[in-house]
Design a protein around this motif. Structure first.
Motif, PDB file in Angstrom:
ATOM      1  N   CYS A  60     -23.704  -3.006 130.841  1.00 52.10           N
ATOM      2  CA  CYS A  60     -22.838  -3.032 129.655  1.00 52.10           C
ATOM      3  C   CYS A  60     -21.448  -3.464 130.091  1.00 52.10           C
ATOM      4  CB  CYS A  60     -22.778  -1.649 129.002  1.00 52.10           C
ATOM      5  SG  CYS A  60     -24.386  -1.159 128.324  1.00 52.10           S
ATOM      6  N   ALA A  62     -18.662  -2.151 128.832  1.00 44.56           N
ATOM      7  CA  ALA A  62     -17.861  -0.931 128.895  1.00 44.56           C
ATOM      8  C   ALA A  62     -18.788   0.239 128.586  1.00 44.56           C
ATOM      9  CB  ALA A  62     -16.726  -0.989 127.889  1.00 44.56           C
ATOM     10  N   MET A  63     -18.430   1.413 129.028  1.00 48.31           N
ATOM     11  CA  MET A  63     -19.274   2.583 128.800  1.00 48.31           C
ATOM     12  C   MET A  63     -18.843   3.286 127.513  1.00 48.31           C
ATOM     13  SD  MET A  63     -21.846   4.187 130.018  1.00 48.31           S
ATOM     14  CE  MET A  63     -21.982   3.749 131.741  1.00 48.31           C
ATOM     15  N   CYS A  64     -19.763   3.444 126.605  1.00 46.74           N
ATOM     16  CA  CYS A  64     -19.476   4.184 125.369  1.00 46.74           C
ATOM     17  C   CYS A  64     -19.417   5.678 125.708  1.00 46.74           C
ATOM     18  CB  CYS A  64     -20.576   3.933 124.345  1.00 46.74           C
ATOM     19  SG  CYS A  64     -20.730   2.187 123.862  1.00 46.74           S
ATOM     20  N   TYR A  66     -20.440   8.194 124.222  1.00 47.21           N
ATOM     21  CA  TYR A  66     -21.626   8.963 123.830  1.00 47.21           C
ATOM     22  C   TYR A  66     -22.888   8.500 124.550  1.00 47.21           C
ATOM     23  CZ  TYR A  66     -21.787   4.784 120.973  1.00 47.21           C
ATOM     24  OH  TYR A  66     -21.766   3.487 120.559  1.00 47.21           O
ATOM     25  N   CYS A  67     -22.770   7.581 125.494  1.00 48.38           N
ATOM     26  CA  CYS A  67     -23.945   6.944 126.082  1.00 48.38           C
ATOM     27  C   CYS A  67     -24.829   7.946 126.831  1.00 48.38           C
ATOM     28  CB  CYS A  67     -23.516   5.842 127.047  1.00 48.38           C
ATOM     29  SG  CYS A  67     -24.936   4.969 127.746  1.00 48.38           S
ATOM     30  N   CYS A  69     -27.796   6.523 128.243  1.00 51.05           N
ATOM     31  CA  CYS A  69     -28.768   5.540 128.727  1.00 51.05           C
ATOM     32  C   CYS A  69     -28.595   5.244 130.216  1.00 51.05           C
ATOM     33  CB  CYS A  69     -28.621   4.237 127.942  1.00 51.05           C
ATOM     34  SG  CYS A  69     -28.960   4.437 126.193  1.00 51.05           S
ATOM     35  N   THR A  71     -27.586   2.831 132.397  1.00 52.61           N
ATOM     36  CA  THR A  71     -26.832   1.584 132.363  1.00 52.61           C
ATOM     37  C   THR A  71     -25.695   1.642 133.375  1.00 52.61           C
ATOM     38  OG1 THR A  71     -25.777  -0.027 130.909  1.00 52.61           O
ATOM     39  CG2 THR A  71     -25.199   2.281 130.545  1.00 52.61           C
ATOM     40  N   ALA A 111     -31.008  -0.562 126.813  1.00 51.80           N
ATOM     41  CA  ALA A 111     -30.883   0.288 127.993  1.00 51.80           C
ATOM     42  C   ALA A 111     -31.579   1.591 127.644  1.00 51.80           C
ATOM     43  CB  ALA A 111     -29.416   0.528 128.337  1.00 51.80           C
TER      44      ALA A 111
HETATM   45  S1  SF4 Z   1     -26.230   1.368 126.713  1.00 52.98           S
HETATM   46 FE1  SF4 Z   1     -24.695   3.001 126.527  1.00 52.98          FE
HETATM   47  S2  SF4 Z   1     -22.776   2.071 127.206  1.00 52.98           S
HETATM   48 FE2  SF4 Z   1     -24.210   0.403 126.790  1.00 52.98          FE
HETATM   49  S3  SF4 Z   1     -23.789  -0.190 124.641  1.00 52.98           S
HETATM   50 FE3  SF4 Z   1     -25.485   1.308 124.600  1.00 52.98          FE
HETATM   51  S4  SF4 Z   1     -24.467   3.281 124.304  1.00 52.98           S
HETATM   52 FE4  SF4 Z   1     -22.880   1.853 124.992  1.00 52.98          FE
END
Ligand code: SF4
Length: 115
Positions: A60, A62-64, A66-67, A69, A71, A111
């Motif tokens: 990705c 950038a890291m969200c 709330y992620c 996953c 990634t 992901a």
């Molecule tokens: S995998 Fe995680 S960091 Fe990447 S877009 Fe999805 S939620 Fe965001």
């Protein structure tokens, strides 16, 4: 994006069996003892069927916050390009040994969630 959850889309899948992420064969079948011949055999043993493909893209920009996953934030393109080349080779391999057996109906990119 709420516009992707239109009533038509919700109705389409309300009573349907949805695709579920998994691998073929499932993860417990794999170990360091599994080689190319075994994998080729598994692919060639698939019944002719409709298929949904899940292509795991573990990068990705950038890291969200709330992620949940598997990634990695890729600061450079090189590892992403190497990964995509491996993915292309995997697609070629599966197509060579199981392509005539599978009618691909859906392709999903993502992901996978962490267990
Ligand atoms: S995998 Fe995680 S960091 Fe990447 S877009 Fe999805 S939620 Fe965001």
């Amino acid at each position: 994006m709420t516009d992707t959850l239109s009533p038509e889309l919700l109705a389409r899948y309300a009573d349907a069996r949805l695709p579920r992420y998994t691998s073929y064969p499932t993860a417990p079948h794999f170990s360091p003892d599994v080689g190319e011949a075994q994998y080729r055999f598994w692919l060639a043993s698939l019944p002719a069927t409709d298929a949904s493909l899940y292509l795991h893209i573990p990068f990705c920009r950038a890291m969200c916050w709330y992620c949940g996953c598997h990634t990695t934030v890729a600061a450079r393109e090189a590892p992403v390009l190497r990964y995509l080349e491996c993915l292309r080779q995997e697609i070629d391999l599966v197509a060579r040994y199981a392509g005539s057996l599978l009618s691909v109906r859906h392709v999903h990119f993502g992901a996978a969630p962490r267990p």
